[in-house]
Design a protein around this motif. Structure first.
Motif, short mmCIF file in Angstrom:
data_model
loop_
_atom_site.label_atom_id
_atom_site.label_comp_id
_atom_site.label_asym_id
_atom_site.label_seq_id
_atom_site.Cartn_x
_atom_site.Cartn_y
_atom_site.Cartn_z
N SER A 6 0.70 -1.19 -0.02
CA SER A 6 0.00 0.10 -0.03
C SER A 6 0.88 1.19 0.11
N HIS A 40 -7.82 2.19 -4.21
CA HIS A 40 -6.50 2.47 -3.29
C HIS A 40 -5.35 1.90 -4.12
N ARG A 42 -1.72 0.38 -5.18
CA ARG A 42 -1.25 -0.87 -4.70
C ARG A 42 0.17 -1.00 -5.73
#
Length: 243
Positions: A6, A40, A42
Protein backbone atom coordinates in the motif's frame (compact mmCIF):
# COMPACT_ATOMS: atom_id res chain seq x y z
CA UNK A 1 6.84 -10.97 1.41
CA UNK A 2 3.60 -9.43 0.07
CA UNK A 3 2.87 -9.37 -3.64
CA UNK A 4 2.14 -5.68 -3.38
CA UNK A 5 2.38 -2.79 -0.96
CA UNK A 6 0.00 0.00 0.00
CA UNK A 7 1.07 3.62 -0.17
CA UNK A 8 1.62 3.70 3.59
CA UNK A 9 3.74 0.53 3.54
CA UNK A 10 5.85 1.81 0.63
CA UNK A 11 6.36 5.10 2.43
CA UNK A 12 7.54 3.29 5.55
CA UNK A 13 9.96 1.11 3.54
CA UNK A 14 11.54 3.96 1.55
CA UNK A 15 11.37 6.83 4.04
CA UNK A 16 9.30 8.91 1.65
CA UNK A 17 6.14 10.58 2.79
CA UNK A 18 2.71 9.50 1.50
CA UNK A 19 2.32 13.02 0.16
CA UNK A 20 5.53 12.67 -1.89
CA UNK A 21 4.42 9.36 -3.38
CA UNK A 22 1.11 10.89 -4.37
CA UNK A 23 2.91 13.86 -5.89
CA UNK A 24 5.12 11.54 -7.94
CA UNK A 25 1.95 9.91 -9.20
CA UNK A 26 0.38 13.28 -10.06
CA UNK A 27 3.34 14.41 -12.20
CA UNK A 28 3.59 11.05 -13.94
CA UNK A 29 6.99 10.16 -12.49
CA UNK A 30 6.01 7.10 -10.50
CA UNK A 31 2.57 5.51 -10.45
CA UNK A 32 1.27 2.25 -8.98
CA UNK A 33 0.64 -0.71 -11.25
CA UNK A 34 -2.51 -1.74 -9.39
CA UNK A 35 -5.57 -0.20 -7.79
CA UNK A 36 -8.07 -1.91 -5.54
CA UNK A 37 -11.77 -1.86 -6.34
CA UNK A 38 -12.05 0.97 -3.84
CA UNK A 39 -9.40 2.93 -5.78
CA UNK A 40 -6.52 2.49 -3.33
CA UNK A 41 -3.01 2.40 -4.79
CA UNK A 42 -1.08 -0.87 -4.72
CA UNK A 43 2.58 -1.18 -5.65
CA UNK A 44 4.25 -4.31 -7.03
CA UNK A 45 7.86 -5.48 -6.61
CA UNK A 46 8.58 -4.03 -10.08
CA UNK A 47 7.20 -0.71 -8.86
CA UNK A 48 9.47 -0.93 -5.84
CA UNK A 49 12.52 -1.55 -8.06
CA UNK A 50 11.66 1.46 -10.23
CA UNK A 51 11.21 3.69 -7.18
CA UNK A 52 14.62 2.67 -5.81
CA UNK A 53 16.16 3.63 -9.16
CA UNK A 54 14.38 6.99 -9.03
CA UNK A 55 15.71 7.60 -5.52
CA UNK A 56 19.27 6.86 -6.66
CA UNK A 57 18.91 9.35 -9.51
CA UNK A 58 17.45 11.88 -7.08
CA UNK A 59 20.53 11.48 -4.86
CA UNK A 60 22.56 12.48 -7.93
CA UNK A 61 20.66 15.80 -7.66
CA UNK A 62 18.93 15.28 -10.99
CA UNK A 63 15.75 17.35 -11.42
CA UNK A 64 12.52 15.37 -11.30
CA UNK A 65 11.72 16.28 -14.92
CA UNK A 66 15.05 14.79 -16.08
CA UNK A 67 14.45 11.67 -14.00
CA UNK A 68 11.03 11.39 -15.58
CA UNK A 69 12.55 11.53 -19.06
CA UNK A 70 15.17 8.95 -18.13
CA UNK A 71 12.52 6.58 -16.83
CA UNK A 72 10.61 6.93 -20.09
CA UNK A 73 13.68 6.54 -22.30
CA UNK A 74 15.19 3.64 -20.40
CA UNK A 75 18.91 3.25 -21.22
CA UNK A 76 18.87 5.25 -24.47
CA UNK A 77 20.01 8.61 -23.08
CA UNK A 78 21.76 7.38 -19.94
CA UNK A 79 25.29 8.46 -20.93
CA UNK A 80 24.09 11.85 -22.18
CA UNK A 81 22.28 12.45 -18.90
CA UNK A 82 25.35 11.46 -16.88
CA UNK A 83 27.52 13.80 -18.97
CA UNK A 84 25.08 16.64 -18.30
CA UNK A 85 25.10 15.91 -14.60
CA UNK A 86 28.90 15.75 -14.51
CA UNK A 87 29.05 19.17 -16.19
CA UNK A 88 26.51 20.54 -13.72
CA UNK A 89 28.43 19.22 -10.70
CA UNK A 90 31.72 20.60 -12.06
CA UNK A 91 30.10 24.00 -12.49
CA UNK A 92 28.77 23.86 -8.90
CA UNK A 93 32.23 22.89 -7.61
CA UNK A 94 33.78 25.82 -9.49
CA UNK A 95 31.24 28.19 -7.92
CA UNK A 96 31.95 26.81 -4.43
CA UNK A 97 35.72 27.03 -4.95
CA UNK A 98 35.35 30.65 -6.02
CA UNK A 99 33.16 31.36 -2.99
CA UNK A 100 35.76 29.74 -0.71
CA UNK A 101 38.50 31.89 -2.25
CA UNK A 102 36.38 35.02 -1.80
CA UNK A 103 35.64 34.17 1.84
CA UNK A 104 39.31 33.52 2.59
CA UNK A 105 40.36 36.81 0.96
CA UNK A 106 37.61 38.67 2.82
CA UNK A 107 38.82 37.21 6.11
CA UNK A 108 42.43 38.21 5.32
CA UNK A 109 41.41 41.77 4.44
CA UNK A 110 39.04 42.06 7.42
CA UNK A 111 41.76 40.83 9.79
CA UNK A 112 43.81 43.93 8.92
CA UNK A 113 41.05 46.22 10.23
CA UNK A 114 40.12 46.36 13.90
CA UNK A 115 36.44 46.44 14.86
CA UNK A 116 35.13 46.01 11.32
CA UNK A 117 31.37 46.52 11.18
CA UNK A 118 28.83 44.18 9.61
CA UNK A 119 28.12 46.77 6.91
CA UNK A 120 31.82 47.17 6.12
CA UNK A 121 32.30 43.39 6.06
CA UNK A 122 29.47 42.84 3.58
CA UNK A 123 30.72 45.70 1.42
CA UNK A 124 34.22 44.22 1.46
CA UNK A 125 32.90 40.81 0.41
CA UNK A 126 30.91 42.42 -2.42
CA UNK A 127 34.04 44.16 -3.71
CA UNK A 128 35.98 40.89 -3.70
CA UNK A 129 33.07 38.96 -5.23
CA UNK A 130 33.04 41.32 -8.20
CA UNK A 131 36.68 40.40 -8.88
CA UNK A 132 38.45 43.74 -8.73
CA UNK A 133 41.30 42.32 -10.80
CA UNK A 134 39.07 42.92 -13.85
CA UNK A 135 39.34 46.66 -13.15
CA UNK A 136 42.57 47.15 -11.20
CA UNK A 137 46.08 45.97 -11.99
CA UNK A 138 48.06 44.13 -9.32
CA UNK A 139 50.21 47.25 -8.94
CA UNK A 140 47.11 49.39 -8.34
CA UNK A 141 45.74 46.92 -5.77
CA UNK A 142 49.11 46.92 -4.00
CA UNK A 143 49.07 50.74 -4.06
CA UNK A 144 45.65 50.80 -2.40
CA UNK A 145 46.72 48.30 0.26
CA UNK A 146 49.89 50.31 0.93
CA UNK A 147 47.85 53.50 1.36
CA UNK A 148 45.55 51.86 3.89
CA UNK A 149 48.47 50.31 5.79
CA UNK A 150 50.30 53.65 5.99
CA UNK A 151 47.28 55.72 7.01
CA UNK A 152 46.05 55.76 10.59
CA UNK A 153 42.64 54.29 11.40
CA UNK A 154 41.55 57.72 12.62
CA UNK A 155 42.50 59.43 9.36
CA UNK A 156 40.83 56.70 7.31
CA UNK A 157 37.64 56.99 9.35
CA UNK A 158 37.61 60.79 9.06
CA UNK A 159 38.18 60.57 5.32
CA UNK A 160 35.40 58.04 4.84
CA UNK A 161 32.99 60.10 6.97
CA UNK A 162 33.74 63.25 4.96
CA UNK A 163 33.38 61.26 1.74
CA UNK A 164 29.87 60.21 2.78
CA UNK A 165 29.00 63.74 3.95
CA UNK A 166 30.02 65.19 0.60
CA UNK A 167 27.91 62.66 -1.25
CA UNK A 168 24.93 63.46 0.99
CA UNK A 169 25.31 67.17 0.28
CA UNK A 170 25.69 66.55 -3.45
CA UNK A 171 22.70 64.22 -3.44
CA UNK A 172 20.62 66.90 -1.71
CA UNK A 173 21.64 69.46 -4.36
CA UNK A 174 20.82 67.00 -7.13
CA UNK A 175 17.40 66.14 -5.72
CA UNK A 176 16.57 69.84 -5.34
CA UNK A 177 17.40 70.40 -9.01
CA UNK A 178 20.41 72.64 -8.42
CA UNK A 179 22.43 72.95 -11.64
CA UNK A 180 25.77 71.11 -11.67
CA UNK A 181 27.24 74.42 -12.92
CA UNK A 182 26.23 76.12 -9.66
CA UNK A 183 29.30 77.28 -7.74
CA UNK A 184 28.28 75.49 -4.54
CA UNK A 185 27.90 72.19 -6.41
CA UNK A 186 31.22 72.63 -8.19
CA UNK A 187 32.99 73.32 -4.90
CA UNK A 188 31.54 70.17 -3.34
CA UNK A 189 32.42 68.13 -6.43
CA UNK A 190 35.96 69.49 -6.38
CA UNK A 191 36.39 68.55 -2.72
CA UNK A 192 35.03 65.08 -3.54
CA UNK A 193 37.57 64.77 -6.34
CA UNK A 194 40.43 65.84 -4.04
CA UNK A 195 39.35 63.24 -1.51
CA UNK A 196 39.38 60.62 -4.28
CA UNK A 197 42.92 61.72 -5.13
CA UNK A 198 43.91 61.37 -1.48
CA UNK A 199 42.58 57.81 -1.35
CA UNK A 200 44.44 56.98 -4.57
CA UNK A 201 47.60 58.90 -3.59
CA UNK A 202 47.13 61.06 -6.68
CA UNK A 203 47.43 58.13 -9.11
CA UNK A 204 45.25 59.16 -12.08
CA UNK A 205 45.24 55.65 -13.55
CA UNK A 206 43.94 54.31 -10.27
CA UNK A 207 41.24 57.00 -10.15
CA UNK A 208 40.09 56.10 -13.68
CA UNK A 209 40.02 52.40 -12.79
CA UNK A 210 37.98 53.14 -9.67
CA UNK A 211 35.55 55.28 -11.65
CA UNK A 212 35.10 52.49 -14.22
CA UNK A 213 34.58 49.93 -11.45
CA UNK A 214 31.88 51.93 -9.66
CA UNK A 215 30.23 52.98 -12.93
CA UNK A 216 29.81 49.34 -13.98
CA UNK A 217 29.10 47.93 -10.50
CA UNK A 218 26.57 50.18 -8.77
CA UNK A 219 25.96 47.90 -5.77
CA UNK A 220 29.24 48.64 -3.94
CA UNK A 221 28.87 52.32 -4.82
CA UNK A 222 25.45 52.37 -3.19
CA UNK A 223 27.20 51.46 0.08
CA UNK A 224 28.34 55.10 0.02
CA UNK A 225 25.15 56.45 -1.58
CA UNK A 226 26.78 56.93 -4.99
CA UNK A 227 24.35 55.83 -7.69
CA UNK A 228 24.75 56.33 -11.43
CA UNK A 229 22.68 59.52 -11.59
CA UNK A 230 24.65 61.17 -8.78
CA UNK A 231 27.95 60.12 -10.33
CA UNK A 232 27.00 61.76 -13.64
CA UNK A 233 25.89 64.89 -11.73
CA UNK A 234 29.31 65.13 -10.07
CA UNK A 235 31.10 64.60 -13.37
CA UNK A 236 29.02 67.37 -14.96
CA UNK A 237 30.01 69.71 -12.12
CA UNK A 238 33.69 68.88 -12.66
CA UNK A 239 33.66 69.43 -16.41
CA UNK A 240 35.12 72.95 -16.30
CA UNK A 241 37.97 71.75 -14.08
CA UNK A 242 38.80 68.99 -16.57
CA UNK A 243 39.05 71.31 -19.58
Amino acid sequence: MPNYWSTGQLAALTGLSIRTLRYYDQIGLFSPSLYTEAGHRRYTSEDMQLLLQILVLKRMHLPLEEIKEMVRAGNENLLDTLDQQISRVKAEIAVQEKLLSQLERTKQEAAKTENISFQELTSLFELIRLNRSDYFTNQQLDKMREHYRNTSDKALKQGEERFKELLEELKDKHEKGVSPQDKSVQNLAKEWQKLMETFSDGNQGLIKSAEKFYAENPQPALHYGLDGALYRYIQAALERFMM
